[in-house]
Design a protein around this motif. Structure first.
Motif, PDB file in Angstrom:
ATOM      1  N   ILE A  59       0.838  -1.202   0.000  1.00  0.00           N
ATOM      2  CA  ILE A  59       0.000   0.000   0.000  1.00  0.00           C
ATOM      3  C   ILE A  59       0.876   1.257   0.000  1.00  0.00           C
ATOM      4  N   LEU A  60       1.848   1.308   0.911  1.00  0.00           N
ATOM      5  CA  LEU A  60       2.716   2.478   1.011  1.00  0.00           C
ATOM      6  C   LEU A  60       3.527   2.686  -0.266  1.00  0.00           C
ATOM      7  N   GLY A  61       4.113   1.603  -0.778  1.00  0.00           N
ATOM      8  CA  GLY A  61       4.966   1.716  -1.960  1.00  0.00           C
ATOM      9  C   GLY A  61       4.204   2.139  -3.200  1.00  0.00           C
ATOM     10  N   ASN A  62       3.045   1.532  -3.439  1.00  0.00           N
ATOM     11  CA  ASN A  62       2.304   1.849  -4.659  1.00  0.00           C
ATOM     12  C   ASN A  62       1.676   3.234  -4.602  1.00  0.00           C
ATOM     13  N   GLY A 313      11.506   1.776  -7.323  1.00  0.00           N
ATOM     14  CA  GLY A 313      12.075   2.817  -6.473  1.00  0.00           C
ATOM     15  C   GLY A 313      13.577   2.709  -6.341  1.00  0.00           C
ATOM     16  N   ALA A 314      14.073   1.461  -6.322  1.00  0.00           N
ATOM     17  CA  ALA A 314      15.510   1.243  -6.139  1.00  0.00           C
ATOM     18  C   ALA A 314      16.291   1.406  -7.433  1.00  0.00           C
ATOM     19  N   ARG A 315      15.669   1.059  -8.579  1.00  0.00           N
ATOM     20  CA  ARG A 315      16.411   1.003  -9.829  1.00  0.00           C
ATOM     21  C   ARG A 315      16.154   2.181 -10.759  1.00  0.00           C
ATOM     22  N   THR A 316      15.162   3.018 -10.476  1.00  0.00           N
ATOM     23  CA  THR A 316      14.851   4.146 -11.349  1.00  0.00           C
ATOM     24  C   THR A 316      15.343   5.434 -10.709  1.00  0.00           C
ATOM     25  N   GLN A 317      16.316   6.068 -11.344  1.00  0.00           N
ATOM     26  CA  GLN A 317      16.977   7.223 -10.738  1.00  0.00           C
ATOM     27  C   GLN A 317      16.009   8.383 -10.508  1.00  0.00           C
TER      28      GLN A 317
END
Length: 332
Positions: A59-62, A313-317
């Motif tokens: 929920i938080l991430g999306n 979130g981790a891989r997209t600058q």
């Protein structure tokens, strides 16, 4: 006979006997009874902890992905619009099963209305089909961006992206619509007990005391039209992408170009591998414990919605930079 034994094998898990349950006519039952995870009832509260954590992260991430794309004009492009579509499907999938699952684990609230059960089944199947379609659309976006970059902005315009999104929604709605109608027409005269945490399609139709061949054949046809064709189109897209990457003159250019596909490839693996494993186990894992079947059926729906925003979130600058900007702004 095999289906009757399947139903009877979980009868001892209920507070009432199966003979009492079968004394009622369940043709068009008013409610179904979800067992949760058969055999692990004593651990339901403990099992709910990781599921709660998975749901909270999803929920938080999306919602974070949706907020960042909405508020950052530089992210208003096809790749991020498709990412938003993926986030919406992930949110619906998670929310379709988690609240009822937690009510079973925490409050022993096992009853679910017959119509609500079919509605839940429809949402899970239709949004799973939409999720798979979004992954195909994202693969197409990567193909155009790498193989024909000069035409990317003119090929994937906002109206085209909107039409692709509408087509994916309509495909999910129309292909899955027969499932609840077929399930509703079967007579349920054996039992209304579903050995699952949610109204999984196969678990529901197996309870029917009628020839369910039509449902089975239609399920196979939909699986072929959705999963098989989607995987095929993704494979074709990435075959062409890899050919284009290896034609680049330098190693640095190849690595940089391939890096733009890394997030999408990770999301594809996170989405399809658990689904494939669960489907194969359902078809061939007849000797596997029932509770493991149920756990895997839950994980293949809940893990991708948690992982997808983390991967992007981790891989997209651009997303990382916006997140850092938000946190540093709050800290000052």
């Amino acid at each position: 006979m095999q289906e009757t034994l399947f139903c009877l094998s979980v009868g001892h898990l209920l507070p009432f006997t199966m003979s009492e349950s079968n004394s009622t006519d369940f043709t068009n039952p008013s409610t179904f009874i979800l067992l949760g995870i058969p055999g692990l009832e004593a651990a339901h509260v403990w099992i709910s902890i990781p599921f709660c954590a998975i749901y909270a992260i999803a929920i938080l991430g999306n919602f974070t992905i949706l907020f960042i794309v909405k508020t950052e004009p530089s992210l208003h492009g096809p790749m991020y619009y498709f990412l938003c579509m993926l986030s919406v499907t992930d949110l619906v999938l998670s929310t379709s099963i988690l609240p009822k699952m937690l009510s079973i684990f925490w409050f022993n609230s096992r009853e679910i209305d017959f119509s609500a059960c079919l509605t839940q089944m429809y949402f899970i199947l239709s949004f799973s089909a939409m999720q798979s379609g979004v992954l195909v659309a994202m693969a197409f976006d990567r193909y155009v961006a790498i193989c024909d970059p000069l035409r990317h902005s003119t090929t994937l315009t906002n109206p085209v992206v909107a039409k692709i999104g509408l087509a994916l929604v309509l495909r999910g709605i129309m292909l899955i619509l027969p499932h609840p109608f077929l399930a509703r027409r079967w007579p349920y005269c054996r039992t209304n007990i579903i050995p699952h945490t949610y109204c999984e399609h196969i678990a529901v139709v197996k309870l029917a005391c009628a020839d369910i061949s039509l449902s089975s054949y239609y399920s196979l046809a939909v699986a072929f039209l959705v999963i098989s064709l989607d995987v095929f189109f993704i494979a074709v897209s990435y075959t062409l992408i890899i050919r284009a990457i290896f034609s680049l003159p330098t190693k640095d250019a190849r690595l940089k170009t391939f890096g733009t596909c890394g997030s999408h490839l990770c999301v594809i693996l996170a989405s399809y591998i658990p689904h494939l494993f669960s489907a194969l186990m359902q078809r061939f894992g007849h000797n596997v414990a029932l509770h493991f079947h149920v756990l895997m059926a839950n994980m293949h729906l809940l893990v991708p919605p948690m992982l997808n925003p983390i991967i992007y979130g981790a891989r997209t600058q651009q997303i990382r930079d916006k997140l850092l900007q938000l946190f540093t702004h709050k800290g000052t």
